[in-house]
Design a protein around this motif. Sequence first.
Motif, PDB file in Angstrom:
ATOM      1  N   ASP A 172       0.812  -1.213   0.000  1.00 61.18           N
ATOM      2  CA  ASP A 172       0.000   0.000   0.000  1.00 61.18           C
ATOM      3  C   ASP A 172       0.851   1.271   0.000  1.00 61.18           C
ATOM      4  O   ASP A 172       0.314   2.363  -0.178  1.00 61.18           O
ATOM      5  N   ARG A 173       2.148   1.121   0.187  1.00 57.85           N
ATOM      6  CA  ARG A 173       3.027   2.285   0.194  1.00 57.85           C
ATOM      7  C   ARG A 173       4.251   1.994  -0.671  1.00 57.85           C
ATOM      8  O   ARG A 173       4.845   0.926  -0.576  1.00 57.85           O
ATOM      9  N   PHE A 174       4.620   2.945  -1.522  1.00 55.18           N
ATOM     10  CA  PHE A 174       5.759   2.747  -2.417  1.00 55.18           C
ATOM     11  C   PHE A 174       7.035   2.588  -1.603  1.00 55.18           C
ATOM     12  O   PHE A 174       7.318   3.366  -0.699  1.00 55.18           O
ATOM     13  N   ARG A 175       7.811   1.559  -1.957  1.00 58.64           N
ATOM     14  CA  ARG A 175       9.007   1.242  -1.186  1.00 58.64           C
ATOM     15  C   ARG A 175      10.259   1.285  -2.073  1.00 58.64           C
ATOM     16  O   ARG A 175      10.317   0.629  -3.116  1.00 58.64           O
ATOM     17  N   ALA A 216      11.600  -8.747  -3.431  1.00 54.09           N
ATOM     18  CA  ALA A 216      10.209  -9.134  -3.683  1.00 54.09           C
ATOM     19  C   ALA A 216       9.210  -8.259  -2.936  1.00 54.09           C
ATOM     20  O   ALA A 216       8.023  -8.272  -3.240  1.00 54.09           O
ATOM     21  N   GLN A 217       9.688  -7.466  -1.977  1.00 56.22           N
ATOM     22  CA  GLN A 217       8.783  -6.648  -1.166  1.00 56.22           C
ATOM     23  C   GLN A 217       8.857  -5.158  -1.484  1.00 56.22           C
ATOM     24  O   GLN A 217       8.164  -4.363  -0.837  1.00 56.22           O
ATOM     25  N   VAL A 218       9.681  -4.774  -2.458  1.00 45.89           N
ATOM     26  CA  VAL A 218       9.844  -3.349  -2.756  1.00 45.89           C
ATOM     27  C   VAL A 218       9.443  -3.052  -4.192  1.00 45.89           C
ATOM     28  O   VAL A 218       9.194  -3.953  -5.004  1.00 45.89           O
ATOM     29  N   ASP A 219       9.395  -1.750  -4.512  1.00 47.44           N
ATOM     30  CA  ASP A 219       8.949  -1.310  -5.830  1.00 47.44           C
ATOM     31  C   ASP A 219      10.071  -0.774  -6.703  1.00 47.44           C
ATOM     32  O   ASP A 219       9.937  -0.707  -7.919  1.00 47.44           O
ATOM     33  N   CYS A 220      11.180  -0.382  -6.091  1.00 46.91           N
ATOM     34  CA  CYS A 220      12.248   0.251  -6.855  1.00 46.91           C
ATOM     35  C   CYS A 220      13.545   0.157  -6.063  1.00 46.91           C
ATOM     36  O   CYS A 220      13.537   0.275  -4.830  1.00 46.91           O
ATOM     37  N   ALA A 228      17.002  -8.409 -12.785  1.00 41.78           N
ATOM     38  CA  ALA A 228      16.569  -9.805 -12.891  1.00 41.78           C
ATOM     39  C   ALA A 228      15.221 -10.022 -12.217  1.00 41.78           C
ATOM     40  O   ALA A 228      14.430 -10.874 -12.637  1.00 41.78           O
ATOM     41  N   MET A 229      14.939  -9.230 -11.179  1.00 36.43           N
ATOM     42  CA  MET A 229      13.659  -9.329 -10.469  1.00 36.43           C
ATOM     43  C   MET A 229      12.558  -8.520 -11.144  1.00 36.43           C
ATOM     44  O   MET A 229      11.416  -8.523 -10.695  1.00 36.43           O
ATOM     45  N   GLY A 230      12.895  -7.804 -12.202  1.00 34.28           N
ATOM     46  CA  GLY A 230      11.899  -6.982 -12.883  1.00 34.28           C
ATOM     47  C   GLY A 230      11.628  -5.662 -12.203  1.00 34.28           C
ATOM     48  O   GLY A 230      10.569  -5.058 -12.393  1.00 34.28           O
ATOM     49  N   LEU A 231      12.579  -5.188 -11.411  1.00 37.92           N
ATOM     50  CA  LEU A 231      12.415  -3.929 -10.682  1.00 37.92           C
ATOM     51  C   LEU A 231      13.103  -2.783 -11.422  1.00 37.92           C
ATOM     52  O   LEU A 231      14.221  -2.937 -11.898  1.00 37.92           O
ATOM     53  N   PRO A 232      12.467  -1.618 -11.474  1.00 36.03           N
ATOM     54  CA  PRO A 232      13.156  -0.441 -12.002  1.00 36.03           C
ATOM     55  C   PRO A 232      14.166   0.085 -10.991  1.00 36.03           C
ATOM     56  O   PRO A 232      14.111  -0.258  -9.808  1.00 36.03           O
ATOM     57  N   CYS A 233      15.086   0.915 -11.469  1.00 33.93           N
ATOM     58  CA  CYS A 233      16.126   1.477 -10.596  1.00 33.93           C
ATOM     59  C   CYS A 233      16.251   2.978 -10.822  1.00 33.93           C
ATOM     60  O   CYS A 233      16.040   3.472 -11.932  1.00 33.93           O
ATOM     61  N   VAL A 234      16.620   3.685  -9.760  1.00 33.24           N
ATOM     62  CA  VAL A 234      17.025   5.084  -9.856  1.00 33.24           C
ATOM     63  C   VAL A 234      18.487   5.139  -9.446  1.00 33.24           C
ATOM     64  O   VAL A 234      18.827   4.742  -8.326  1.00 33.24           O
ATOM     65  N   VAL A 235      19.348   5.592 -10.353  1.00 32.56           N
ATOM     66  CA  VAL A 235      20.787   5.604 -10.092  1.00 32.56           C
ATOM     67  C   VAL A 235      21.380   6.945 -10.497  1.00 32.56           C
ATOM     68  O   VAL A 235      20.750   7.728 -11.221  1.00 32.56           O
ATOM     69  N   THR A 236      22.593   7.199 -10.055  1.00 33.24           N
ATOM     70  CA  THR A 236      23.313   8.385 -10.498  1.00 33.24           C
ATOM     71  C   THR A 236      23.975   8.108 -11.845  1.00 33.24           C
ATOM     72  O   THR A 236      24.303   6.972 -12.173  1.00 33.24           O
ATOM     73  N   ASP A 237      24.165   9.186 -12.603  1.00 33.47           N
ATOM     74  CA  ASP A 237      24.759   9.080 -13.941  1.00 33.47           C
ATOM     75  C   ASP A 237      26.279   9.086 -13.806  1.00 33.47           C
ATOM     76  O   ASP A 237      26.951  10.081 -14.075  1.00 33.47           O
ATOM     77  N   VAL A 238      26.824   7.936 -13.344  1.00 34.45           N
ATOM     78  CA  VAL A 238      28.252   7.804 -13.084  1.00 34.45           C
ATOM     79  C   VAL A 238      28.751   6.491 -13.693  1.00 34.45           C
ATOM     80  O   VAL A 238      27.947   5.627 -14.060  1.00 34.45           O
TER      81      VAL A 238
END
Length: 313
Positions: free
Chosen positions: A189-192, A266-270, A289-299
């Motif tokens: 119920d809450r984005f993780r 398996a319990q998070v969104d990103c 591999a788990m099908g999760l998106p990522c937010v990363v730095t451009d490095v």
Amino acid sequence: MPVISLSANTSWYLYNFRAATIRALQKERFDVACVSPEDAYSRRLAEELGCRWLPLAMNNQGSNPLAETGLVYRFRRHYQRLRPAAALHFTIKNNVYGTWAARSLGIPAINNVSGLGTAFIHPGLTGGIVRLLYRTSMPLAHRVFCQNEEDRRLLLDTGLVPGRRLQLVPGSGVDLQRFQPTARAAEQDRFRFLFAGRMLADKGLHELVAAMRAINRDRVRCELWLSGFPGVSNVSAISEQQLEDLGRLPGVRWLGPSDRMERLYAQVDCVVLPSYREGIPRSVLEAGAMGLPCVVTDVPGCRSVITHGENGL
């Protein structure tokens, strides 16, 4: 049976990151010996992976090369007894001092530069010492592997590794039977968000927590889970006490280390990794591999895995 040795600055590293390598070598009928400092994972290398473990006393925080000369002797003593067909080294000190010891005995050293970390991020005396140590040891190795093109180019352009010795291998791989999209749990119920890795300032943790505090200033809109080892031997390490304090902030959970990362994914969104520099970040590969998106730095390293707008930001 021919021997292959693996060495890193913690037994935890070998158990968690090189288990597949150990099993593959055993399948090829090599006797695998792990040379590493004693920690909670040393016995598991022998009991669960079926390889030999030899203790290696080393000061992961020491930065004086003269004070570290005893490490060469300790490596050499192990290699004299083992006589490995090849000595595989991981992490900076093992790459450097293990190579000198192996070369003195005519044993091929195979070094793995999984990322050009703190010493290459921050200029100064420590960085200069590490570059000097690399320049005087890496040319003695039989082969040096690095994980991204930017690191390869830097190692070549600065003369730290001869081109004939250097080879690009993009990452250490992911077990696709263990990390797969079907293992993900139902949406919460809450984005993780999840940060998984060493608890270092150079991983961008301070900036990450500041961002979460800003997002959750009025109310908790999302959660940040932190999983990894505290108090590691690194100048940018964040202490366990600091992490416990962070875990009391609204929307932040300090989970500590985990040997079952697939359950956390398996319990998070990103997955989020605001690092200053990487080799090929394992957490980002596992997230993919788990099908999760990522937010990363451009490095370096991060941009080798994430294509903006396709598999993350």
